[in-house]
Scaffold this motif. Structure first.
Motif, PDB file in Angstrom:
ATOM      1  N   ARG A   1       3.611  10.453  -9.313  1.00  0.00           N
ATOM      2  CA  ARG A   1       2.920  10.800 -10.566  1.00  0.00           C
ATOM      3  C   ARG A   1       2.288  12.196 -10.479  1.00  0.00           C
ATOM      4  NH1 ARG A   1       1.200   5.590  -9.859  1.00  0.00           N
ATOM      5  NH2 ARG A   1       2.238   4.115 -11.222  1.00  0.00           N
ATOM      6  N   LYS A   2       1.649  12.469  -9.349  1.00  0.00           N
ATOM      7  CA  LYS A   2       1.025  13.791  -9.181  1.00  0.00           C
ATOM      8  C   LYS A   2       2.079  14.891  -9.164  1.00  0.00           C
ATOM      9  CE  LYS A   2      -3.126  12.240  -6.806  1.00  0.00           C
ATOM     10  NZ  LYS A   2      -3.909  12.262  -5.571  1.00  0.00           N
TER      11      LYS A   2
ATOM     12  N   GLU B   1       1.794   6.921  -6.691  1.00  0.00           N
ATOM     13  CA  GLU B   1       0.765   7.893  -7.068  1.00  0.00           C
ATOM     14  C   GLU B   1       1.198   9.320  -6.718  1.00  0.00           C
ATOM     15  OE1 GLU B   1      -2.583   9.455  -8.741  1.00  0.00           O
ATOM     16  OE2 GLU B   1      -1.764   7.437  -8.912  1.00  0.00           O
ATOM     17  N   ALA B   2       1.813   9.497  -5.570  1.00  0.00           N
ATOM     18  CA  ALA B   2       2.302  10.823  -5.182  1.00  0.00           C
ATOM     19  C   ALA B   2       3.365  11.309  -6.156  1.00  0.00           C
ATOM     20  CB  ALA B   2       2.860  10.784  -3.762  1.00  0.00           C
TER      21      ALA B   2
ATOM     22  N   GLU C   1       0.837  -1.210   0.000  1.00  0.00           N
ATOM     23  CA  GLU C   1       0.000   0.000   0.000  1.00  0.00           C
ATOM     24  C   GLU C   1       0.867   1.252   0.000  1.00  0.00           C
ATOM     25  OE1 GLU C   1      -3.414   2.278  -0.165  1.00  0.00           O
ATOM     26  OE2 GLU C   1      -3.201   0.131  -0.444  1.00  0.00           O
ATOM     27  N   ALA C   2       1.926   1.247   0.782  1.00  0.00           N
ATOM     28  CA  ALA C   2       2.832   2.403   0.818  1.00  0.00           C
ATOM     29  C   ALA C   2       3.487   2.618  -0.546  1.00  0.00           C
ATOM     30  CB  ALA C   2       3.890   2.206   1.894  1.00  0.00           C
ATOM     31  N   ARG C   3       3.846   1.538  -1.198  1.00  0.00           N
ATOM     32  CA  ARG C   3       4.447   1.660  -2.535  1.00  0.00           C
ATOM     33  C   ARG C   3       3.450   2.239  -3.533  1.00  0.00           C
ATOM     34  NH1 ARG C   3       7.598  -4.060  -2.577  1.00  0.00           N
ATOM     35  NH2 ARG C   3       9.443  -3.342  -1.465  1.00  0.00           N
ATOM     36  N   MET C   4       2.203   1.761  -3.485  1.00  0.00           N
ATOM     37  CA  MET C   4       1.190   2.289  -4.406  1.00  0.00           C
ATOM     38  C   MET C   4       0.953   3.770  -4.153  1.00  0.00           C
ATOM     39  SD  MET C   4      -1.625  -0.761  -5.010  1.00  0.00           S
ATOM     40  CE  MET C   4      -2.468  -0.379  -3.501  1.00  0.00           C
ATOM     41  N   GLN C   5       0.827   4.148  -2.888  1.00  0.00           N
ATOM     42  CA  GLN C   5       0.588   5.552  -2.570  1.00  0.00           C
ATOM     43  C   GLN C   5       1.799   6.403  -2.927  1.00  0.00           C
ATOM     44  OE1 GLN C   5      -0.818   5.984   1.460  1.00  0.00           O
ATOM     45  NE2 GLN C   5      -2.596   4.715   1.096  1.00  0.00           N
ATOM     46  N   GLY C   6       2.989   5.882  -2.712  1.00  0.00           N
ATOM     47  CA  GLY C   6       4.208   6.613  -3.074  1.00  0.00           C
ATOM     48  C   GLY C   6       4.297   6.825  -4.572  1.00  0.00           C
TER      49      GLY C   6
END
Length: 64
Positions: free
Chosen positions: A44-45, A41-42, A34-39
């Motif tokens: 990318r933004k 995405e951050a 989950e941390a990797r996915m959120q990282g």
């Protein structure tokens, strides 16, 4: 009596090791992905915002 005490300590240590393994497995299986996915995405933004800022700079820079 001392033997009983040692047995109880060993049982407690075994139980703590098992619980610690469960905690490590949970972190590895649930938290890290989950941390990797959120990282990702951050990042990318942030990349998109940087692209927009670069575009604005290009638009404001006079052509030679």
């Amino acid at each position: 009596m001392a033997n009983d005490w040692n047995d109880r300590i060993h049982e407690a240590v075994d139980h703590m090791e098992a619980e610690l393994r469960k905690a490590v497995d949970y972190v590895n299986d649930e938290v890290v992905p989950e941390a990797r996915m959120q990282g990702a995405e951050a990042l990318r933004k942030a990349a998109e915002k940087l692209r927009q800022m670069a575009q604005k700079l290009d638009e404001r820079t006079p052509r030679r």
